[in-house]
Design an enzyme around this catalytic site. Structure first.
Site, short mmCIF file in Angstrom:
data_model
loop_
_atom_site.label_atom_id
_atom_site.label_comp_id
_atom_site.label_asym_id
_atom_site.label_seq_id
_atom_site.Cartn_x
_atom_site.Cartn_y
_atom_site.Cartn_z
N ASP A 37 39.13 40.21 33.30
CA ASP A 37 39.88 39.42 33.91
C ASP A 37 41.03 40.16 34.82
O ASP A 37 41.90 41.07 34.35
CB ASP A 37 40.84 38.26 32.78
CG ASP A 37 41.06 37.73 32.93
OD1 ASP A 37 41.47 36.97 34.06
OD2 ASP A 37 41.71 37.10 32.16
N ASP A 38 41.07 39.77 35.74
CA ASP A 38 42.06 40.47 36.80
C ASP A 38 41.29 42.05 36.72
O ASP A 38 42.30 43.08 37.26
CB ASP A 38 43.59 40.19 36.65
CG ASP A 38 44.08 38.80 36.82
OD1 ASP A 38 42.94 38.10 37.35
OD2 ASP A 38 45.24 38.55 36.88
N ARG A 79 35.81 31.21 36.53
CA ARG A 79 35.13 30.85 34.98
C ARG A 79 34.16 29.64 35.33
O ARG A 79 32.93 29.70 34.43
CB ARG A 79 36.09 30.57 34.09
CG ARG A 79 36.94 32.42 33.68
CD ARG A 79 38.24 31.90 33.36
NE ARG A 79 39.18 32.97 33.37
CZ ARG A 79 38.31 34.25 32.88
NH1 ARG A 79 37.70 34.10 31.47
NH2 ARG A 79 38.79 35.36 33.04
N LYS A 132 38.74 34.37 27.23
CA LYS A 132 39.41 33.11 27.31
C LYS A 132 38.19 32.17 27.96
O LYS A 132 37.74 32.24 28.39
CB LYS A 132 40.33 33.88 28.29
CG LYS A 132 40.75 32.86 29.27
CD LYS A 132 41.54 34.00 30.49
CE LYS A 132 41.50 32.93 31.44
NZ LYS A 132 42.94 34.21 32.80
N HIS A 134 40.47 28.83 29.75
CA HIS A 134 40.46 28.19 30.96
C HIS A 134 40.27 27.48 31.49
O HIS A 134 40.34 27.58 33.35
CB HIS A 134 40.97 29.33 31.17
CG HIS A 134 42.17 29.24 33.09
ND1 HIS A 134 42.69 30.44 33.37
CD2 HIS A 134 43.00 28.54 32.38
CE1 HIS A 134 43.64 30.21 33.85
NE2 HIS A 134 43.57 29.24 33.67
N HIS A 223 44.37 41.57 32.22
CA HIS A 223 45.52 40.31 32.76
C HIS A 223 47.27 40.72 32.61
O HIS A 223 47.15 40.88 31.43
CB HIS A 223 44.87 39.11 32.63
CG HIS A 223 45.74 38.12 33.17
ND1 HIS A 223 47.06 37.48 33.08
CD2 HIS A 223 44.83 36.66 33.78
CE1 HIS A 223 47.10 36.45 33.73
NE2 HIS A 223 45.86 36.43 33.90
N ASP A 329 36.55 38.77 37.21
CA ASP A 329 36.73 37.18 37.89
C ASP A 329 37.67 37.07 39.14
O ASP A 329 37.22 35.99 39.37
CB ASP A 329 37.55 36.18 36.82
CG ASP A 329 38.89 36.61 36.02
OD1 ASP A 329 39.38 37.75 36.24
OD2 ASP A 329 39.95 36.00 35.81
N ASN A 330 38.03 38.27 39.38
CA ASN A 330 38.37 38.08 40.52
C ASN A 330 39.01 39.68 41.08
O ASN A 330 39.16 40.18 40.47
CB ASN A 330 39.55 37.25 40.79
CG ASN A 330 40.91 36.92 39.82
OD1 ASN A 330 40.95 36.17 38.31
ND2 ASN A 330 41.69 38.09 39.45
N LYS A 379 43.91 38.94 44.38
CA LYS A 379 43.57 38.41 43.94
C LYS A 379 43.73 36.84 44.52
O LYS A 379 44.94 37.28 45.20
CB LYS A 379 43.95 38.03 42.48
CG LYS A 379 44.53 36.52 41.23
CD LYS A 379 45.29 37.17 40.15
CE LYS A 379 44.94 35.90 38.94
NZ LYS A 379 45.70 35.98 38.17
#
Length: 535
Positions: A37-38, A79, A132, A134, A223, A329-330, A379
């Site tokens: 994540d991130d 996601r 996660k 989301h 994140h 994810d990014n 991001k």
């Protein structure tokens, strides 16, 4: 004709028998997708980082890395797209988890898509998830309602790693769930460990079912808030005092040596929001070093837990029959903990040292510019810094060890890959609803070292930022300027030399391609979207 009919029937019986035998013996592979994540493009060792990620590095060494793999540049859109094999707008999450009256932006997965879990569950897989979610906070949209047999994790977008239900925004409720019930975290909680604990429990619980399993392991690390365990932080303290310019240059050099970036690729200029390192006071340098040490410790701890999952697979005799895919994810996040969007308590906590477990802070542009080496921006934007992810695939005895693949691929391809690996049909109708055909292309030929044509075009849109990639060409713009820029990714991955003036016809071709896609996917000009109520 009659003889042909009997042959067809016989082949069908044989096919169904083999399928049933595979179900019983577990010969169909287990499938694990691990999502960070991130996390930026260069934040793990096998993509250039100084951070210790031996488990991911080992999978890369024994598997393959794809150097031009793309996400959707933001948490929940990625996601939604990853889970469904559609572009996020087609799945109903065109922006974030906000309710809007526009179908492509309703803020949760719609009924005209299926998740990987729903598709594989119909074909005899156990479907497991930890971490996660989301993509829908209402209980009617939780993972158990979208095909997962078991779930444990954070329903929302972010939380403290030590106190995960502590609200950080005004009037906020954060939820940890076990299956379809709210779960109250106990003492000694650290999110990265807790999510992996349950993933391992779910894998263990599946061993007597005679079913292969699909696990979606969606870590929240790294994140914000950047929070880590003291023993992990200690490994990295002091390693970042050389400053961001040198750190970025060192990462790029390692990337070139590893073969994931062209030897003649140039480093993008230091982001305009990042000052000269030597203009900082000693106290500011130490504060940055601490933040980076904590961030690295978070990635390190995630890698440790990936190692725990792999260890459990070995103990159960399942490693040789398990496909593992890893990505982010990014791109790295330049977001800061400031302003009225946070509670007074969290704003106060943002001023504490990042090594303090009661702190609540981020590393901002200063750290994100390093994480995204060698790319521009972060991001949220559609430049490589926002959309490029490290991608690792590990499949013993199938993938040639140490393979590096430079063809562009996308999160939409993971659905097609999973149903291909599982020998599962992609449903045309599910629970009485017509299902939008998948946009992805299976990566199984890539895993087998076979020819893979890939996509005619890949498309990106998030909050008015846009891009289209076709072959070596990429057309990209950012809001609010909305001016198209053209780059040749094969010679300019860092997107430094805008060729839009030199090749106006190519701009026109790609813009037309983008517009056709945007209309088909349901994209609405961001400034025209009605103000929405947060879910």
């Amino acid at each position: 004709m009659k003889k042909l009919f009997h042959i067809i029937i016989l082949l069908s019986i044989i096919s169904n028998t083999l399928f049933a035998q595979n179900k019983v013996t577990g010969k169909r592979p287990n499938i694990i997708i691990i999502l960070a994540d991130d996390m930026g493009y260069s934040d793990i060792g096998c993509f250039g980082s100084e951070t210790q990620t031996p488990n991911l590095d080992a999978m890369a060494k024994s598997g393959l890395r794809m150097t031009q793999f793309y996400n959707a540049s933001r948490c929940c859109p990625t996601r939604a797209s990853l889970l469904t094999g559609l572009y996020q707008h087609q799945a109903g999450v065109g922006d974030m988890v906000n309710h809007r009256d526009v179908p492509a932006y309703q803020g949760y997965l719609n009924q005209n898509c299926v998740t990987i879990a729903e598709a594989l569950k119909q074909s005899g897989y156990s479907t497991l998830m930890a971490g996660k979610w989301h993509v829908g906070t209402d209980p009617s949209h939780w993972p158990i309602k979208r095909g997962f047999d078991h779930y444990f994790g954070l329903i929302d977008g972010a939380s403290s790693y030590f106190n995960p239900t502590m609200p950080y925004r005004p009037n906020q409720k954060l939820t940890i769930a076990l299956d379809d019930k709210e779960f109250t975290p106990g003492p000694n909680w650290y999110s990265t460990n807790a999510y992996a604990d349950y993933a391992i429990k779910f894998i263990e619980g599946n061993k007597n079912t005679n079913k292969p399993f699909f696990l979606y392991m969606a870590f929240t690390s790294p994140h914000w808030p950047i929070q880590a365990l003291p023993e992990d932080i200690a490994k990295y303290k002091g390693k970042y005092m050389k400053g961001w310019d040198k750190l970025r240059a060192e990462r790029l050099e390692r990337q070139k040596q590893l073969g994931i970036i062209n030897k003649d690729e140039k480093l993008s200029p230091r982001d305009k929001s990042v000052p000269e390192w030597d203009s900082l006071t000693p106290e500011e340098k130490e504060q940055f070093d601490t933040k980076m040490a904590v961030y690295a410790a978070m990635v390190d701890r995630m890698d440790q837990n990936i190692g725990r999952i792999r260890k459990k697979l070995k103990e159960l005799g399942e490693e040789e029959n398990t496909v593992i895919m890893f990505l982010s994810d990014n791109g790295a996040s330049n977001e800061t903990i400031k302003g009225p969007g946070f509670t007074p308590e969290v704003l106060a906590a943002s001023n504490k040292p990042a090594s303090d477990p009661t702190s609540f802070t981020s590393y901002g542009s200063l750290g994100a510019n390093i994480s995204d080496t060698p790319f521009r921006l972060f991001k949220h934007w559609e430049y490589e810094g926002g959309t490029a992810t490290p991608f690792i695939a590990y499949y013993p005895n199938v993938i040639k060890p140490g393979s590096i693949v430079n063809k562009p691929a996308h999160i939409i391809d993971l659905m097609a890959t999973c149903v291909d690996l599982a020998g599962a049909p992609y449903p045309k109708v599910y629970h009485g609803n017509n299902i939008t055909p998948t946009e992805g292309i299976s990566l199984v030929p890539v895993f087998k070292g076979q020819n893979w044509e890939g996509h005619n075009g890949l498309f990106f849109e998030h909050e008015g930022n846009r891009a289209v990639r076709q072959g070596d060409w990429k057309l990209v713009s950012q809001r609010p300027e909305n001016k198209w820029e053209l780059y040749n990714i094969s010679t300019d991955r860092s997107e430094l030399n805008d060729l839009s003036v030199k090749y106006p016809q190519k701009v026109a071709e790609l813009e037309a391609l983008y517009n056709i896609w945007a209309a088909r996917a349901g994209v609405v000009e961001f400034d025209k979207l009605a103000k929405s109520k947060s879910e």
